[in-house]
Design a protein around this motif. Structure first.
Motif, PDB file in Angstrom:
ATOM      1  N   LEU A   1       4.262  -3.982   4.657  1.00 14.35           N
ATOM      2  CA  LEU A   1       4.178  -5.616   5.331  1.00 14.35           C
ATOM      3  C   LEU A   1       4.405  -6.387   4.041  1.00 14.35           C
ATOM      4  O   LEU A   1       4.984  -7.264   4.359  1.00 14.35           O
ATOM      5  CB  LEU A   1       2.690  -5.607   5.940  1.00 14.35           C
ATOM      6  CG  LEU A   1       2.356  -4.832   7.071  1.00 14.35           C
ATOM      7  CD1 LEU A   1       1.087  -5.133   7.617  1.00 14.35           C
ATOM      8  CD2 LEU A   1       3.228  -5.012   8.374  1.00 14.35           C
ATOM      9  N   VAL A   2       3.702  -6.366   2.898  1.00 12.51           N
ATOM     10  CA  VAL A   2       4.035  -7.414   1.812  1.00 12.51           C
ATOM     11  C   VAL A   2       5.474  -7.164   1.435  1.00 12.51           C
ATOM     12  O   VAL A   2       6.036  -8.621   1.330  1.00 12.51           O
ATOM     13  CB  VAL A   2       3.196  -6.825   0.466  1.00 12.51           C
ATOM     14  CG1 VAL A   2       3.397  -7.682  -0.678  1.00 12.51           C
ATOM     15  CG2 VAL A   2       1.756  -7.178   1.021  1.00 12.51           C
ATOM     16  N   ASN A   3       6.205  -6.187   1.332  1.00 11.39           N
ATOM     17  CA  ASN A   3       7.433  -6.198   0.817  1.00 11.39           C
ATOM     18  C   ASN A   3       8.255  -6.729   1.924  1.00 11.39           C
ATOM     19  O   ASN A   3       9.284  -7.661   1.652  1.00 11.39           O
ATOM     20  CB  ASN A   3       7.935  -4.791   0.535  1.00 11.39           C
ATOM     21  CG  ASN A   3       7.200  -4.088  -0.767  1.00 11.39           C
ATOM     22  OD1 ASN A   3       6.693  -5.048  -1.469  1.00 11.39           O
ATOM     23  ND2 ASN A   3       7.284  -2.800  -0.746  1.00 11.39           N
ATOM     24  N   GLU A   4       8.143  -6.760   3.286  1.00 15.37           N
ATOM     25  CA  GLU A   4       8.807  -7.151   4.016  1.00 15.37           C
ATOM     26  C   GLU A   4       8.660  -8.767   4.088  1.00 15.37           C
ATOM     27  O   GLU A   4       9.506  -9.528   4.150  1.00 15.37           O
ATOM     28  CB  GLU A   4       8.585  -6.764   5.528  1.00 15.37           C
ATOM     29  CG  GLU A   4       9.205  -7.568   6.622  1.00 15.37           C
ATOM     30  CD  GLU A   4      10.824  -6.848   6.394  1.00 15.37           C
ATOM     31  OE1 GLU A   4      11.745  -7.584   6.956  1.00 15.37           O
ATOM     32  OE2 GLU A   4      11.194  -5.972   5.998  1.00 15.37           O
ATOM     33  N   ALA A   5       7.458  -9.326   3.808  1.00 17.94           N
ATOM     34  CA  ALA A   5       7.051 -10.497   3.920  1.00 17.94           C
ATOM     35  C   ALA A   5       7.543 -11.344   2.823  1.00 17.94           C
ATOM     36  O   ALA A   5       7.951 -12.572   2.783  1.00 17.94           O
ATOM     37  CB  ALA A   5       5.632 -10.933   3.956  1.00 17.94           C
TER      38      ALA A   5
ATOM     39  N   LEU B   1       3.563 -12.306  -4.390  1.00 13.51           N
ATOM     40  CA  LEU B   1       2.766 -12.294  -3.268  1.00 13.51           C
ATOM     41  C   LEU B   1       1.852 -11.086  -3.188  1.00 13.51           C
ATOM     42  O   LEU B   1       2.067 -10.061  -3.715  1.00 13.51           O
ATOM     43  CB  LEU B   1       3.754 -11.883  -1.901  1.00 13.51           C
ATOM     44  CG  LEU B   1       3.123 -11.630  -0.500  1.00 13.51           C
ATOM     45  CD1 LEU B   1       2.537 -13.042  -0.312  1.00 13.51           C
ATOM     46  CD2 LEU B   1       4.076 -11.299   0.571  1.00 13.51           C
ATOM     47  N   ALA B   2       0.521 -11.331  -2.984  1.00  9.63           N
ATOM     48  CA  ALA B   2      -0.569 -10.449  -3.133  1.00  9.63           C
ATOM     49  C   ALA B   2      -1.197 -10.547  -1.543  1.00  9.63           C
ATOM     50  O   ALA B   2      -1.663 -11.700  -1.440  1.00  9.63           O
ATOM     51  CB  ALA B   2      -1.407 -10.634  -4.259  1.00  9.63           C
ATOM     52  N   VAL B   3      -1.994  -9.529  -1.364  1.00 12.42           N
ATOM     53  CA  VAL B   3      -2.908  -9.626  -0.161  1.00 12.42           C
ATOM     54  C   VAL B   3      -4.100  -8.474  -0.351  1.00 12.42           C
ATOM     55  O   VAL B   3      -4.003  -7.565  -1.128  1.00 12.42           O
ATOM     56  CB  VAL B   3      -1.997  -9.250   1.068  1.00 12.42           C
ATOM     57  CG1 VAL B   3      -0.949 -10.233   1.378  1.00 12.42           C
ATOM     58  CG2 VAL B   3      -1.528  -7.787   1.187  1.00 12.42           C
ATOM     59  N   ALA B   4      -5.202  -8.866   0.124  1.00 11.94           N
ATOM     60  CA  ALA B   4      -6.384  -8.049   0.277  1.00 11.94           C
ATOM     61  C   ALA B   4      -6.958  -7.939   1.861  1.00 11.94           C
ATOM     62  O   ALA B   4      -7.009  -9.156   2.235  1.00 11.94           O
ATOM     63  CB  ALA B   4      -7.169  -8.111  -0.881  1.00 11.94           C
ATOM     64  N   ILE B   5      -7.500  -6.792   1.875  1.00 11.38           N
ATOM     65  CA  ILE B   5      -8.095  -6.805   3.168  1.00 11.38           C
ATOM     66  C   ILE B   5      -9.553  -6.137   2.830  1.00 11.38           C
ATOM     67  O   ILE B   5      -9.669  -4.989   2.432  1.00 11.38           O
ATOM     68  CB  ILE B   5      -7.557  -5.985   4.244  1.00 11.38           C
ATOM     69  CG1 ILE B   5      -6.034  -6.740   4.816  1.00 11.38           C
ATOM     70  CG2 ILE B   5      -8.387  -5.858   5.484  1.00 11.38           C
ATOM     71  CD1 ILE B   5      -5.202  -6.116   5.723  1.00 11.38           C
TER      72      ILE B   5
ATOM     73  N   LYS C   1       4.247 -15.324   7.070  1.00  6.44           N
ATOM     74  CA  LYS C   1       5.036 -14.165   7.597  1.00  6.44           C
ATOM     75  C   LYS C   1       4.142 -12.934   7.546  1.00  6.44           C
ATOM     76  O   LYS C   1       4.282 -12.118   8.427  1.00  6.44           O
ATOM     77  CB  LYS C   1       6.252 -13.917   6.782  1.00  6.44           C
ATOM     78  CG  LYS C   1       7.060 -12.963   6.865  1.00  6.44           C
ATOM     79  CD  LYS C   1       7.819 -13.338   8.318  1.00  6.44           C
ATOM     80  CE  LYS C   1       9.016 -12.271   8.814  1.00  6.44           C
ATOM     81  NZ  LYS C   1       9.499 -12.699  10.135  1.00  6.44           N
ATOM     82  N   PHE C   2       3.655 -12.551   6.418  1.00  5.71           N
ATOM     83  CA  PHE C   2       2.672 -11.373   6.250  1.00  5.71           C
ATOM     84  C   PHE C   2       1.662 -11.535   7.550  1.00  5.71           C
ATOM     85  O   PHE C   2       1.592 -10.498   8.212  1.00  5.71           O
ATOM     86  CB  PHE C   2       2.020 -11.459   5.100  1.00  5.71           C
ATOM     87  CG  PHE C   2       0.756 -10.268   5.014  1.00  5.71           C
ATOM     88  CD1 PHE C   2       1.065  -9.201   4.974  1.00  5.71           C
ATOM     89  CD2 PHE C   2      -0.566 -10.767   5.118  1.00  5.71           C
ATOM     90  CE1 PHE C   2      -0.010  -8.106   5.091  1.00  5.71           C
ATOM     91  CE2 PHE C   2      -1.739  -9.972   5.079  1.00  5.71           C
ATOM     92  CZ  PHE C   2      -1.294  -8.555   4.967  1.00  5.71           C
TER      93      PHE C   2
END
Length: 309
Positions: free
Chosen positions: A12-16, A40-44, A295-296
Motif C-alpha cells: 500500500l505504501v509503495n502504491e501511495a 513515506l512511512a506508516v505504522a499501525i 492516498k494511503f
C-alpha cells in the motif's frame, strides 16, 4: 479482517508513494523545507501490542498541528469542558487553518474550533504552569505517556525556525489578546506554541497515540485510563469535523476515520476501538495535508472497510 503483515502494508505504501511527486514540502517554515518529498512511512498499532510498519520508518516527524488535538485533551483534563469552550468554539470554519477572517466578522471574537491556529493558540494559552519550560514539560510528559516512550522531546531547530517566521500567528495572538481570549505575553505564548509544534517522534509513537484515542483513552499496555472517555470522544469528534484542515468533509466522505494532520506531513489516525495509525509523508497537497498519506489512507479504508459512516 485488517492489515496483517508488513509486506501487505508495504504494498500500500509503495502504491501511495507514487503521488508524492504531485505535492510540495512546507518550505514556508525553513526547517521543514529540508524534508525529502519522496519519503513515506506508516505504522499501525493494534490493541494487542502488534505494530506493523513500512517505508521510511526511522524518520522523525514534528507534530505541528497534530499537537493541537493532544494539547486539547490535556487542557480539557486540567481546566474542564466549560472553561475551555468559553475560550474556543466547536464549529468547523471552512477556511484555511491560519485564517483570521472569521475572527473579524463574529460578534464574539472567539476562535471557531481548537484545530485552527487561532483556536490552538487559545488552547495552548490554557496549559497550566508557571513558565514556558514547566508548561512544555507537562505536555511532553503527557505525550510520552500516550506514546509509551519517555525519550520523546522537541526539535530545537524546527521550533526556532517557526518562532522566527511566526508573523501571522503573532497577529492572531494580538487579535485574541485584544478581545480577552489570551491574557499572557504574546512572545511567551509563541515560544511555548512553536515548541509544542516541534515535538518530534516517529510513526510508531504516533500510531500508539492514535491507538489511545481509538480505545477511548485507555493505554493498550497498562489498561490505565490516561484520558477520560468523554475527553477522548470530544477529541475524536474534532478530528472528524476539523482535523484535516478545510479538507475535513472530503476526508470524512472518502476515508471516514478520525484523523489529524500537520504540515510536516504527519497524520495521526484513530480507528475507533480497532487501531491507531501513524503516517509521515512530507509532500503536501494544496490544503496542507500529506498527499501520499491521504492516498494511503484512502486505500487502507477502502480495502478494510474502515469508514465509521
Amino acid at each position: 479482517m485488517y492489515c496483517q503483515s508488513n509486506d501487505e502494508l508495504l504494498e500500500l505504501v509503495n502504491e501511495a508513494r507514487k503521488v508524492a511527486k504531485d505535492g510540495k514540502v512546507a518550505d514556508y517554515i525553513p526547517a521543514l523545507g529540508k524534508a525529502n518529498p519522496g519519503d513515506l512511512a506508516v505504522a499501525i498499532h493494534y490493541p494487542d501490542g502488534t505494530c506493523l510498519s513500512a517505508g521510511d520508518i526511522e524518520r522523525k516527524i514534528t507534530l505541528q498541528s497534530i499537537s493541537k488535538v493532544i494539547s486539547l485533551a490535556l487542557v480539557l483534563m486540567d481546566r474542564g469542558y466549560e472553561h475551555v469552550f468559553h475560550h474556543v468554539g466547536m464549529e468547523p470554519t471552512g477556511d484555511p487553518f491560519n485564517s483570521i477572517a472569521k475572527l473579524e466578522t463574529m460578534d464574539v471574537a472567539k476562535p471557531l474550533n481548537p484545530m485552527i491556529n487561532a483556536g490552538a493558540l487559545a488552547v495552548t494559552h490554557l496549559i497550566i504552569g508557571s513558565n514556558v519550560a514547566e508548561r512544555l514539560q507537562r505536555l511532553l510528559k503527557f505525550i510520552q505517556t500516550m506514546a509509551g516512550n519517555p525519550d520523546i522531546g522537541y526539535c530545537q531547530e524546527v521550533a526556532q525556525s517557526e518562532f522566527e517566521t511566526a508573523f501571522l500567528n503573532r497577529a492572531l495572538c494580538y487579535f485574541l489578546k485584544e478581545h480577552g481570549i489570551i491574557k499572557e505575553d504574546v512572545e511567551q505564548l509563541l515560544d511555548l506554541y512553536t515548541k509544542q509544534c516541534a515535538i518530534e517522534m516517529n510513526c510508531l509513537d504516533l500510531a500508539r497515540i492514535g491507538l489511545v484515542f481509538a480505545m477511548d483513552g485507555v493505554d493498550p499496555d497498562s489498561k490505565a485510563q490516561v484520558i477520560p472517555k468523554d475527553v477522548a470522544r470530544i477529541c475524536k469528534t474534532f478530528m472528524v469535523t476539523c482535523g484535516m484542515y478545510n479538507a475535513s468533509g472530503e476526508f470524512a466522505i472518502k476515508i471516514g476515520i478520525p484523523a489529524k494532520s500537520g504540515v510536516s506531513g504527519g497524520i495521526m489516525g484513530a480507528v475507533p476501538r480497532k487501531f491507531g495509525i501513524g503516517v509521515f509523508g512530507p509532500a503536501l497537497d494544496e490544503k496542507g495535508n500529506s498527499i501520499a498519506g491521504i492516498k494511503f489512507l484512502e486505500q487502507l479504508s477502502r480495502n478494510y472497510s474502515l469508514s465509521m459512516f
